[in-house]
Motif scaffolding. Structure first.
Motif, PDB file in Angstrom:
ATOM      1  N   ALA A  78       0.823  -1.144   0.049  1.00  0.00           N
ATOM      2  CA  ALA A  78       0.027   0.048   0.079  1.00  0.00           C
ATOM      3  C   ALA A  78       0.949   1.330  -0.006  1.00  0.00           C
ATOM      4  CB  ALA A  78      -0.739   0.086   1.195  1.00  0.00           C
ATOM      5  N   ALA A  79       1.863   1.219   0.791  1.00  0.00           N
ATOM      6  CA  ALA A  79       2.814   2.511   1.074  1.00  0.00           C
ATOM      7  C   ALA A  79       3.522   2.618  -0.364  1.00  0.00           C
ATOM      8  CB  ALA A  79       3.846   2.330   2.117  1.00  0.00           C
ATOM      9  N   THR A  80       3.970   1.432  -0.921  1.00  0.00           N
ATOM     10  CA  THR A  80       4.732   1.590  -2.258  1.00  0.00           C
ATOM     11  C   THR A  80       3.771   2.468  -3.384  1.00  0.00           C
ATOM     12  OG1 THR A  80       5.872  -0.600  -1.759  1.00  0.00           O
ATOM     13  CG2 THR A  80       5.891   0.092  -4.148  1.00  0.00           C
ATOM     14  N   LEU A  81       2.520   1.951  -3.463  1.00  0.00           N
ATOM     15  CA  LEU A  81       1.715   2.473  -4.581  1.00  0.00           C
ATOM     16  C   LEU A  81       0.861   3.863  -4.165  1.00  0.00           C
ATOM     17  CD1 LEU A  81       0.017  -0.872  -5.850  1.00  0.00           C
ATOM     18  CD2 LEU A  81       2.030   0.251  -6.504  1.00  0.00           C
ATOM     19  N   ALA A  82       1.204   4.056  -2.995  1.00  0.00           N
ATOM     20  CA  ALA A  82       0.281   5.442  -2.472  1.00  0.00           C
ATOM     21  C   ALA A  82       0.811   6.639  -3.253  1.00  0.00           C
ATOM     22  CB  ALA A  82       0.973   5.608  -1.022  1.00  0.00           C
ATOM     23  N   PRO A  83       1.961   6.900  -3.696  1.00  0.00           N
ATOM     24  CA  PRO A  83       2.354   8.095  -4.257  1.00  0.00           C
ATOM     25  C   PRO A  83       1.782   8.293  -5.683  1.00  0.00           C
ATOM     26  CG  PRO A  83       4.250   7.155  -3.129  1.00  0.00           C
ATOM     27  CD  PRO A  83       3.394   6.007  -3.132  1.00  0.00           C
ATOM     28  N   VAL A  84       1.391   7.092  -6.328  1.00  0.00           N
ATOM     29  CA  VAL A  84       0.705   7.252  -7.569  1.00  0.00           C
ATOM     30  C   VAL A  84      -0.431   8.086  -7.569  1.00  0.00           C
ATOM     31  CG1 VAL A  84      -0.447   5.855  -9.426  1.00  0.00           C
ATOM     32  CG2 VAL A  84       1.574   4.873  -8.019  1.00  0.00           C
ATOM     33  N   THR A  85      -0.709   9.178  -8.380  1.00  0.00           N
ATOM     34  CA  THR A  85      -1.719  10.259  -8.375  1.00  0.00           C
ATOM     35  C   THR A  85      -2.402  10.333  -9.402  1.00  0.00           C
ATOM     36  OG1 THR A  85      -0.063  11.858  -8.954  1.00  0.00           O
ATOM     37  CG2 THR A  85      -0.453  11.657  -6.638  1.00  0.00           C
ATOM     38  N   ASP A  86      -2.315   9.538 -10.623  1.00  0.00           N
ATOM     39  CA  ASP A  86      -2.841   9.612 -11.636  1.00  0.00           C
ATOM     40  C   ASP A  86      -3.017   7.994 -12.316  1.00  0.00           C
ATOM     41  OD1 ASP A  86      -0.505   8.835 -12.851  1.00  0.00           O
ATOM     42  OD2 ASP A  86       0.217  10.920 -13.258  1.00  0.00           O
ATOM     43  N   ASP A  87      -3.321   8.221 -13.787  1.00  0.00           N
ATOM     44  CA  ASP A  87      -3.844   6.768 -14.343  1.00  0.00           C
ATOM     45  C   ASP A  87      -2.681   6.443 -15.108  1.00  0.00           C
ATOM     46  OD1 ASP A  87      -3.969   8.595 -16.505  1.00  0.00           O
ATOM     47  OD2 ASP A  87      -5.953   7.909 -17.064  1.00  0.00           O
TER      48      ASP A  87
END
Length: 300
Positions: A201-210
């Motif tokens: 979850a923390a690894t992917l948390a910075p993803v802000t777009d598609d």
């Protein structure tokens, strides 16, 4: 220290099928092939063509994976002109393999990997052996590890539950790296258990777009938990079984057995590629699972 000659004689004598099997099993660790994959995962953007070189499980040691061999692998990968190079862990020799070999220092193997070149960079995660060989990290219960620091000194970024946004020809994508899932080992009443530093979850948390996501992991066991949002997961660790007889791998270091032992796996429209890796673990023998560099072309 057992000599190389003694090792060849001993395994050759004991190998199933006699001298032919033994000779092949011992010769196979010294070869290197390139295994190509071409795919367009669901939702992959039109016009984004990405070429990834994957190096996994070097297990640097003499004579099986010495500096000269690593330098040769680096030169070969550079000649393939990848956009990114992904390093998937286990750079150091395991404890058991060291009984049959001599060490390659962290400065030596990391320095050789520092020669990798790609316009979008060289990116790394750590493997379980990179944690296990560092007793101080085991005692602390946290990093940094000697292997991780060596990679950083060589100019290679090491990811632990982190991601970065990159761009190719104006098209963005995310590259993420999961912390190792087997970082700490525990001995209890004759059995072993493993505790990781992984946090998906923390690894992917910075993803802000598609924009699409490529996820680097060492052990493939995380794959059932990887969301469909991730376009491709790349893993090592299994060595393709390291010894495969008629396609069957009797020993696979995974809670899922042979489910994720090797190759391109598709589950619920999610894509995983597991590299067979380059080095050896346990004993310096590979059979039916030759060493490989993986080249992945996405959107090609």
């Amino acid at each position: 220290m057992i000599t190389r000659r003694q090792l060849f004689q001993g395994i050759g004598a004991a190998a199933v099928g006699g001298v032919g099997f033994g000779g092949y099993a011992l010769a196979e660790p010294f070869g290197t092939s390139v295994t190509p994959y071409r795919l367009s995962p669901p939702g992959w953007p039109a016009g984004l063509s990405l070429k990834l070189a994957v190096i996994a499980d070097l297990h640097a040691c003499k004579p099986w994976m010495d500096v000269e061999r690593i330098e040769g692998i680096v030169a070969h990968v550079n000649s393939l002109s990848p956009d990114c190079v992904l390093l998937l862990g286990d750079y150091v020799a395991g404890v058991r393999i060291s009984r049959y070999s001599e060490p390659v220092t962290h400065a030596e193997w990391s320095g050789a990997l520092g020669g990798l070149k790609a316009p979008l960079g060289v990116h790394a995660v750590l493997g379980n052996h990179d944690w296990w060989e560092d007793q101080e990290a085991q005692d602390r219960g946290c990093g940094p590890t000697r292997a991780g620091l060596a990679l950083e000194r060589a100019g290679i970024r090491v990811y632990e539950n982190a991601c970065v946004k990159l761009s190719k020809d104006g098209q963005p994508f995310w590259l993420a790296g999961l912390g190792d899932q087997w970082a700490f080992y525990k001995h209890r009443r004759g059995s072993k258990s493993y505790v990781g530093v992984d946090d998906l979850a923390a690894t992917l948390a910075p993803v802000t777009d598609d924009a699409p996501i490529v996820l680097m992991v060492h052990e493939p066991d995380i794959f059932p938990k990887v969301p469909a949002r991730v376009s491709l997961t790349v893993a090592g660790h299994t060595h393709g079984g390291q010894v495969r007889l008629l396609g069957y791998a009797p020993i696979v270091p995974s809670r899922y057995g042979a489910r994720y032992v090797y190759g391109h796996i598709v589950e619920r429209e999610r894509n995983l590629i597991v590299s067979g890796g380059l080095g050896c673990s346990g004993i310096p023998v590979r059979f039916g699972s030759p060493p490989e560099v993986v080249m992945i072309e996405l959107g090609a």
